[in-house]
Design a protein around this motif. Structure first.
Motif, mmCIF file in Angstrom:
data_model
loop_
_atom_site.group_PDB
_atom_site.id
_atom_site.type_symbol
_atom_site.label_atom_id
_atom_site.label_comp_id
_atom_site.label_asym_id
_atom_site.label_seq_id
_atom_site.Cartn_x
_atom_site.Cartn_y
_atom_site.Cartn_z
ATOM 1 N N GLU A 225 0.824 -1.206 0.000
ATOM 2 C CA GLU A 225 0.000 0.000 0.000
ATOM 3 C C GLU A 225 0.859 1.257 0.000
ATOM 4 O O GLU A 225 0.531 2.250 -0.653
ATOM 5 C CB GLU A 225 -0.932 -0.003 1.208
ATOM 6 N N SER A 226 1.986 1.207 0.732
ATOM 7 C CA SER A 226 2.858 2.384 0.749
ATOM 8 C C SER A 226 3.556 2.570 -0.595
ATOM 9 O O SER A 226 3.822 3.706 -1.001
ATOM 10 C CB SER A 226 3.861 2.323 1.903
ATOM 11 N N LEU A 227 3.831 1.481 -1.312
ATOM 12 C CA LEU A 227 4.374 1.624 -2.669
ATOM 13 C C LEU A 227 3.372 2.323 -3.578
ATOM 14 O O LEU A 227 3.736 3.206 -4.360
ATOM 15 C CB LEU A 227 4.733 0.254 -3.248
ATOM 16 N N ALA A 228 2.102 1.950 -3.466
ATOM 17 C CA ALA A 228 1.062 2.602 -4.271
ATOM 18 C C ALA A 228 0.940 4.073 -3.890
ATOM 19 O O ALA A 228 0.784 4.939 -4.768
ATOM 20 C CB ALA A 228 -0.275 1.885 -4.086
ATOM 21 N N ALA A 229 1.037 4.377 -2.605
ATOM 22 C CA ALA A 229 0.956 5.768 -2.156
ATOM 23 C C ALA A 229 2.169 6.565 -2.625
ATOM 24 O O ALA A 229 2.043 7.724 -3.031
ATOM 25 C CB ALA A 229 0.821 5.821 -0.635
ATOM 26 N N LEU A 230 3.349 5.951 -2.581
ATOM 27 C CA LEU A 230 4.549 6.623 -3.079
ATOM 28 C C LEU A 230 4.407 6.924 -4.565
ATOM 29 O O LEU A 230 4.720 8.025 -5.023
ATOM 30 C CB LEU A 230 5.798 5.776 -2.817
ATOM 31 N N VAL B 241 0.281 0.705 -10.432
ATOM 32 C CA VAL B 241 1.109 -0.340 -9.836
ATOM 33 C C VAL B 241 0.737 -1.667 -10.489
ATOM 34 O O VAL B 241 -0.345 -1.809 -11.047
ATOM 35 C CB VAL B 241 0.928 -0.418 -8.297
ATOM 36 N N PHE B 242 1.643 -2.611 -10.438
ATOM 37 C CA PHE B 242 1.381 -3.930 -11.016
ATOM 38 C C PHE B 242 0.646 -4.814 -10.013
ATOM 39 O O PHE B 242 0.894 -4.742 -8.811
ATOM 40 C CB PHE B 242 2.690 -4.618 -11.411
ATOM 41 N N PRO B 243 -0.245 -5.692 -10.518
ATOM 42 C CA PRO B 243 -0.914 -6.654 -9.635
ATOM 43 C C PRO B 243 0.125 -7.538 -8.955
ATOM 44 O O PRO B 243 1.176 -7.786 -9.545
ATOM 45 C CB PRO B 243 -1.772 -7.479 -10.592
ATOM 46 N N PRO B 244 -0.138 -7.930 -7.775
ATOM 47 C CA PRO B 244 -1.401 -7.875 -7.050
ATOM 48 C C PRO B 244 -1.633 -6.563 -6.302
ATOM 49 O O PRO B 244 -2.622 -6.420 -5.604
ATOM 50 C CB PRO B 244 -1.293 -9.032 -6.063
ATOM 51 N N LEU B 245 -0.718 -5.587 -6.435
ATOM 52 C CA LEU B 245 -0.911 -4.314 -5.755
ATOM 53 C C LEU B 245 -2.072 -3.556 -6.386
ATOM 54 O O LEU B 245 -2.368 -3.720 -7.572
ATOM 55 C CB LEU B 245 0.365 -3.473 -5.825
ATOM 56 N N LEU B 246 -2.688 -2.699 -5.597
ATOM 57 C CA LEU B 246 -3.794 -1.876 -6.072
ATOM 58 C C LEU B 246 -3.416 -0.404 -5.935
ATOM 59 O O LEU B 246 -2.805 -0.014 -4.938
ATOM 60 C CB LEU B 246 -5.057 -2.150 -5.255
ATOM 61 N N PRO B 247 -3.789 0.416 -6.913
ATOM 62 C CA PRO B 247 -3.509 1.851 -6.781
ATOM 63 C C PRO B 247 -4.399 2.469 -5.709
ATOM 64 O O PRO B 247 -5.406 1.878 -5.301
ATOM 65 C CB PRO B 247 -3.852 2.401 -8.166
ATOM 66 N N LEU B 248 -4.046 3.665 -5.265
ATOM 67 C CA LEU B 248 -4.910 4.379 -4.331
ATOM 68 C C LEU B 248 -6.211 4.736 -5.031
ATOM 69 O O LEU B 248 -6.236 4.963 -6.246
ATOM 70 C CB LEU B 248 -4.238 5.671 -3.868
ATOM 71 N N SER B 249 -7.263 4.822 -4.256
ATOM 72 C CA SER B 249 -8.528 5.298 -4.816
ATOM 73 C C SER B 249 -8.372 6.790 -5.125
ATOM 74 O O SER B 249 -7.433 7.446 -4.649
ATOM 75 C CB SER B 249 -9.656 5.094 -3.805
#
Length: 105
Positions: A48-53, A67-75
């Motif tokens: 989640e912090s990678l997506a936030a960064l 971001v690449f799966p399985p990560l999800l971008p921030l809403s």
């Protein structure tokens, strides 16, 4: 995740001030850098912090927020909140793009 990707100038100034022995200035810069890191890491998992960064970096035009799966971008809401919080830090290196993007949101 590294704040050096988001605020390289701030990291560079911190390093230069520390190397030159200017401790009060280095400590002030370290506090600013810590505040930046807390915004994208606070209460988040590593993924989640990678997506936030990435979202924060996208405000500076450095990358897309994807971001690449399985990560999800921030809403959209999380991204806007993050941008507002970054702008509140009043760090010149981060301000212009955050303020411009938030006017569109």
């Amino acid at each position: 995740p590294s704040a050096g990707n988001l605020a390289p100038g701030l990291c560079c100034r911190l390093y230069e001030r520390a190397r030159a022995g200017h401790q009060p200035e280095a400590e002030q810069l370290e506090q600013q850098l810590s505040a930046v890191v807390k915004l994208y890491q606070r209460g988040r998992t590593l993924g989640e912090s990678l997506a936030a960064l990435k979202a924060a970096m996208s405000f500076r035009g450095l990358c897309q927020p994807d971001v690449f799966p399985p990560l999800l971008p921030l809403s959209g809401r999380e991204r806007n909140d993050l941008g507002r919080e970054l702008a509140r830090l009043d760090i010149p290196e981060l301000l212009g793009e955050c303020k411009r993007d938030l006017q569109l949101a």
